[in-house]
Write a protein that holds these residues in place. Structure first.
Motif, PDB file in Angstrom:
ATOM      1  N   ARG A  41      -6.634  12.212  16.208  1.00 55.51           N
ATOM      2  CA  ARG A  41      -6.830  10.657  15.932  1.00 55.51           C
ATOM      3  C   ARG A  41      -8.349  10.398  16.478  1.00 55.51           C
ATOM      4  NH1 ARG A  41      -1.695  10.079  17.237  1.00 55.51           N
ATOM      5  NH2 ARG A  41      -2.503   8.634  18.841  1.00 55.51           N
ATOM      6  N   VAL A  42      -9.318   9.795  15.635  1.00 52.13           N
ATOM      7  CA  VAL A  42     -10.493   9.396  16.065  1.00 52.13           C
ATOM      8  C   VAL A  42     -10.718   8.049  15.624  1.00 52.13           C
ATOM      9  CG1 VAL A  42     -13.061   9.846  15.970  1.00 52.13           C
ATOM     10  CG2 VAL A  42     -11.475  11.901  15.619  1.00 52.13           C
ATOM     11  N   LEU A  43     -11.489   7.244  16.599  1.00 50.12           N
ATOM     12  CA  LEU A  43     -11.831   5.884  16.242  1.00 50.12           C
ATOM     13  C   LEU A  43     -13.130   5.693  16.516  1.00 50.12           C
ATOM     14  CD1 LEU A  43     -10.480   2.874  15.670  1.00 50.12           C
ATOM     15  CD2 LEU A  43     -10.421   2.587  18.163  1.00 50.12           C
ATOM     16  N   HIS A  88      -4.338   3.400  19.052  1.00 49.73           N
ATOM     17  CA  HIS A  88      -4.210   4.476  19.950  1.00 49.73           C
ATOM     18  C   HIS A  88      -4.721   5.843  19.527  1.00 49.73           C
ATOM     19  CE1 HIS A  88      -1.921   6.127  23.369  1.00 49.73           C
ATOM     20  NE2 HIS A  88      -1.541   7.218  22.574  1.00 49.73           N
ATOM     21  N   PRO A  89      -6.197   5.876  19.755  1.00 44.23           N
ATOM     22  CA  PRO A  89      -7.093   7.093  19.504  1.00 44.23           C
ATOM     23  C   PRO A  89      -6.811   8.298  20.501  1.00 44.23           C
ATOM     24  CG  PRO A  89      -8.599   5.488  20.383  1.00 44.23           C
ATOM     25  CD  PRO A  89      -7.166   4.815  20.373  1.00 44.23           C
ATOM     26  N   ASP A  90      -7.178   9.478  19.926  1.00 47.09           N
ATOM     27  CA  ASP A  90      -7.282  10.429  20.858  1.00 47.09           C
ATOM     28  C   ASP A  90      -8.678  10.534  21.304  1.00 47.09           C
ATOM     29  OD1 ASP A  90      -4.634  11.681  20.613  1.00 47.09           O
ATOM     30  OD2 ASP A  90      -5.311  12.219  18.750  1.00 47.09           O
ATOM     31  N   VAL A  91      -9.877  10.306  20.441  1.00 51.58           N
ATOM     32  CA  VAL A  91     -11.024  10.278  20.696  1.00 51.58           C
ATOM     33  C   VAL A  91     -11.857   9.136  20.492  1.00 51.58           C
ATOM     34  CG1 VAL A  91     -13.332  11.388  20.094  1.00 51.58           C
ATOM     35  CG2 VAL A  91     -11.184  12.874  20.327  1.00 51.58           C
ATOM     36  N   VAL A  92     -12.658   8.438  21.278  1.00 55.69           N
ATOM     37  CA  VAL A  92     -13.349   7.270  20.788  1.00 55.69           C
ATOM     38  C   VAL A  92     -15.073   7.835  20.737  1.00 55.69           C
ATOM     39  CG1 VAL A  92     -14.139   4.938  21.633  1.00 55.69           C
ATOM     40  CG2 VAL A  92     -11.800   6.020  21.957  1.00 55.69           C
ATOM     41  N   VAL A  93     -15.531   7.070  19.861  1.00 62.15           N
ATOM     42  CA  VAL A  93     -17.022   7.593  19.663  1.00 62.15           C
ATOM     43  C   VAL A  93     -17.578   6.385  19.424  1.00 62.15           C
ATOM     44  CG1 VAL A  93     -18.612   8.902  18.173  1.00 62.15           C
ATOM     45  CG2 VAL A  93     -16.166   9.771  18.361  1.00 62.15           C
ATOM     46  N   SER A  94     -18.765   6.252  20.220  1.00 65.13           N
ATOM     47  CA  SER A  94     -19.576   4.911  20.001  1.00 65.13           C
ATOM     48  C   SER A  94     -20.884   5.128  19.593  1.00 65.13           C
ATOM     49  CB  SER A  94     -19.604   4.307  21.443  1.00 65.13           C
ATOM     50  OG  SER A  94     -20.246   3.081  21.540  1.00 65.13           O
ATOM     51  N   ALA A  95     -21.498   4.132  19.054  1.00 69.08           N
ATOM     52  CA  ALA A  95     -22.901   4.100  18.739  1.00 69.08           C
ATOM     53  C   ALA A  95     -23.799   3.747  19.947  1.00 69.08           C
ATOM     54  CB  ALA A  95     -23.340   3.254  17.401  1.00 69.08           C
ATOM     55  N   VAL A 268     -12.474  11.419  25.473  1.00 69.48           N
ATOM     56  CA  VAL A 268     -10.883  11.363  25.114  1.00 69.48           C
ATOM     57  C   VAL A 268     -10.161  10.594  25.878  1.00 69.48           C
ATOM     58  CG1 VAL A 268      -8.805  12.969  25.184  1.00 69.48           C
ATOM     59  CG2 VAL A 268     -11.122  13.834  24.275  1.00 69.48           C
ATOM     60  N   THR A 269      -9.494   9.702  25.665  1.00 69.26           N
ATOM     61  CA  THR A 269      -8.606   8.540  26.280  1.00 69.26           C
ATOM     62  C   THR A 269      -7.699   9.408  27.319  1.00 69.26           C
ATOM     63  OG1 THR A 269      -7.070   8.475  24.635  1.00 69.26           O
ATOM     64  CG2 THR A 269      -9.046   6.890  24.504  1.00 69.26           C
ATOM     65  N   ASP A 270      -7.666   8.536  28.529  1.00 67.98           N
ATOM     66  CA  ASP A 270      -6.446   9.338  29.394  1.00 67.98           C
ATOM     67  C   ASP A 270      -5.122   9.361  28.752  1.00 67.98           C
ATOM     68  OD1 ASP A 270      -8.496   9.631  31.160  1.00 67.98           O
ATOM     69  OD2 ASP A 270      -8.117   7.543  32.359  1.00 67.98           O
ATOM     70  N   ASP A 271      -4.537   8.473  27.825  1.00 63.26           N
ATOM     71  CA  ASP A 271      -3.280   8.473  27.395  1.00 63.26           C
ATOM     72  C   ASP A 271      -3.385   9.158  26.042  1.00 63.26           C
ATOM     73  OD1 ASP A 271      -4.399   6.593  26.100  1.00 63.26           O
ATOM     74  OD2 ASP A 271      -2.802   4.908  26.211  1.00 63.26           O
ATOM     75  N   ALA A 272      -4.389   9.964  25.508  1.00 66.47           N
ATOM     76  CA  ALA A 272      -4.321  10.837  24.361  1.00 66.47           C
ATOM     77  C   ALA A 272      -2.987  11.464  24.003  1.00 66.47           C
ATOM     78  CB  ALA A 272      -5.788  11.664  24.015  1.00 66.47           C
ATOM     79  N   ASP A 273      -2.711  11.424  22.894  1.00 67.96           N
ATOM     80  CA  ASP A 273      -1.620  12.124  22.364  1.00 67.96           C
ATOM     81  C   ASP A 273      -1.710  13.790  22.492  1.00 67.96           C
ATOM     82  OD1 ASP A 273       0.169  10.283  22.435  1.00 67.96           O
ATOM     83  OD2 ASP A 273      -0.230   9.832  20.215  1.00 67.96           O
ATOM     84  N   GLU A 274      -3.201  13.958  21.875  1.00 67.83           N
ATOM     85  CA  GLU A 274      -3.571  15.170  21.607  1.00 67.83           C
ATOM     86  C   GLU A 274      -4.804  15.557  22.133  1.00 67.83           C
ATOM     87  OE1 GLU A 274      -1.989  17.495  20.397  1.00 67.83           O
ATOM     88  OE2 GLU A 274      -0.171  16.435  19.300  1.00 67.83           O
ATOM     89  N   PRO A 275      -4.683  15.578  23.806  1.00 73.65           N
ATOM     90  CA  PRO A 275      -6.086  15.438  24.482  1.00 73.65           C
ATOM     91  C   PRO A 275      -6.930  17.106  23.978  1.00 73.65           C
ATOM     92  CG  PRO A 275      -4.359  15.721  25.961  1.00 73.65           C
ATOM     93  CD  PRO A 275      -3.848  15.377  24.593  1.00 73.65           C
ATOM     94  N   ASP A 276      -6.215  18.016  23.994  1.00 73.66           N
ATOM     95  CA  ASP A 276      -6.662  19.318  23.739  1.00 73.66           C
ATOM     96  C   ASP A 276      -7.488  19.343  22.424  1.00 73.66           C
ATOM     97  OD1 ASP A 276      -5.267  19.828  26.269  1.00 73.66           O
ATOM     98  OD2 ASP A 276      -3.631  20.658  25.159  1.00 73.66           O
ATOM     99  N   ALA A 277      -6.912  18.930  21.364  1.00 73.87           N
ATOM    100  CA  ALA A 277      -7.560  18.883  20.352  1.00 73.87           C
ATOM    101  C   ALA A 277      -8.842  17.815  20.390  1.00 73.87           C
ATOM    102  CB  ALA A 277      -6.695  18.303  19.140  1.00 73.87           C
ATOM    103  N   GLY A 278      -8.801  16.922  21.140  1.00 70.56           N
ATOM    104  CA  GLY A 278      -9.804  15.984  21.397  1.00 70.56           C
ATOM    105  C   GLY A 278     -11.154  16.733  22.070  1.00 70.56           C
ATOM    106  N   HIS A 279     -10.714  17.288  23.127  1.00 65.47           N
ATOM    107  CA  HIS A 279     -11.800  18.140  23.886  1.00 65.47           C
ATOM    108  C   HIS A 279     -12.355  19.104  23.010  1.00 65.47           C
ATOM    109  CE1 HIS A 279      -9.398  17.396  27.572  1.00 65.47           C
ATOM    110  NE2 HIS A 279     -10.039  16.509  27.317  1.00 65.47           N
TER     111      HIS A 279
END
Length: 316
Positions: A41-43, A88-95, A268-279
């Motif tokens: 999940r990406v926000l 509740h994203p796994d990955v956050v991307v900012s401009a 990748v957020t500290d409480d990501a459900d899928e941190p490995d996929a986020g990495h």
């Protein structure tokens, strides 16, 4: 879904995971990085909607078998959604790399990777009177301040960095050319688009004369783009001090953003459900500058760069 063994190691917080699983290089996996997640999940910032949906996500899925479930909003709104836990994203991307660090470090993450840069200017409808005047070589600020109300759009400066960068560009252009009251004039004329991914829709259809956008957004929509000069396009790191002379304070949070070079970053957020996929997704962004440049972003010598306590699973 993770196995029971995966849940013991992979659902732990990052530092514990790194202590037990080792590292991976490139797109390879080791230890708990062998999880069988089939989506992440990406926000992300709204300016990256087409970059992800048309370029990054399909290529990442083909490479890894992992689907990117993306949602796209102004980056200010993205940070607010993370902070109040409505998303509740796994990955956050900012401009705006600094925005992410100011708002999320400490409670939600302590690291990020900057992976691309950009510039701002005007995407315009070529057949409009405004567009024709630009094509004829008039300085953009002359037809801009003479447009009808709503013909020129900017992002909502309270919701996204593209919006407050437009306002800061008005300030810097006013100083550059001696345009008294230019910012105030423009703010009475422009339409503030609350949904950043929609900024180019009216321009593309011809119902709006132009919009102040990132270069990649004009590329995405195939419309002409007039890049602002370096003095206020936020693309030159050497002009950081100059950009910082313009600032904007948001209404709700009271967050004051100084002008600064445009840098996209991800964590990748500290409480990501899928941190490995986020990495793995962030590693993919680092490893595929060609894909990002194809989408209209810039990957220069100053990116990718790590910041903070980057996990060993991301090799920058």
């Amino acid at each position: 879904m993770n196995t029971a063994g995966d849940q013991v190691g992979c659902r732990m917080r990052r530092r514990s995971v790194l202590a037990t699983t080792g590292t991976f290089a490139g797109l390879g996996f080791a230890g708990c990085l062998g999880s069988t997640a089939n989506s992440v999940r990406v926000l992300a910032a709204g300016s990256l909607a087409r970059t992800f949906e048309d370029h990054v996500s399909p290529a990442f899925r083909e490479e890894t078998g992992i689907e990117v479930r993306g949602e796209y909003y102004g980056a200010n709104a993205v940070m607010r959604m993370v902070e109040d836990r409505t998303k509740h994203p796994d990955v956050v991307v900012s401009a705006d790399a600094t925005l992410l660090r100011d708002r999320l470090y400490g409670e939600f993450t302590d690291w990020d990777v900057a992976f691309a840069t950009n510039s701002i200017g005007i995407g315009y409808a070529e057949e409009s009177t405004f567009g024709q005047r630009l094509e004829d070589g008039e300085p953009w600020y002359e037809p801009a301040r003479e447009t009808d109300e709503g013909d020129l759009a900017i992002g909502d400066p309270n919701l996204d960095p593209l919006g407050y960068r437009a306002v800061q560009a008005f300030d810097l252009a006013a100083t550059e050319y001696g345009l008294d009251g230019f910012r105030e004039n423009m703010m009475t004329v422009v339409y503030e688009e609350p949904d950043e991914p929609q900024l180019m829709v009216g321009v593309e259809s011809g119902s709006r004369a132009g919009a102040i956008v990132y270069r990649n957004m004009a590329v995405d929509h195939g419309v002409p783009f007039l890049e602002f000069p370096d003095e206020y396009n936020f693309a030159d790191p050497e002009l950081a001090d100059h950009y910082a002379t313009a600032e904007f304070t948001t209404d709700e949070e009271g967050y004051t953003a100084e002008g600064r070079p445009i840098v996209y970053n991800a964590t990748v957020t500290d409480d990501a459900d899928e941190p490995d996929a986020g990495h793995r997704l962030i590693q993919f962004l680092v490893d595929r500058p060609d894909l990002l440049e194809e989408a209209g972003l810039t990957v220069g010598s100053n990116v990718p760069t790590p910041n903070g306590d980057v996990p060993e699973a991301v090799d920058v």
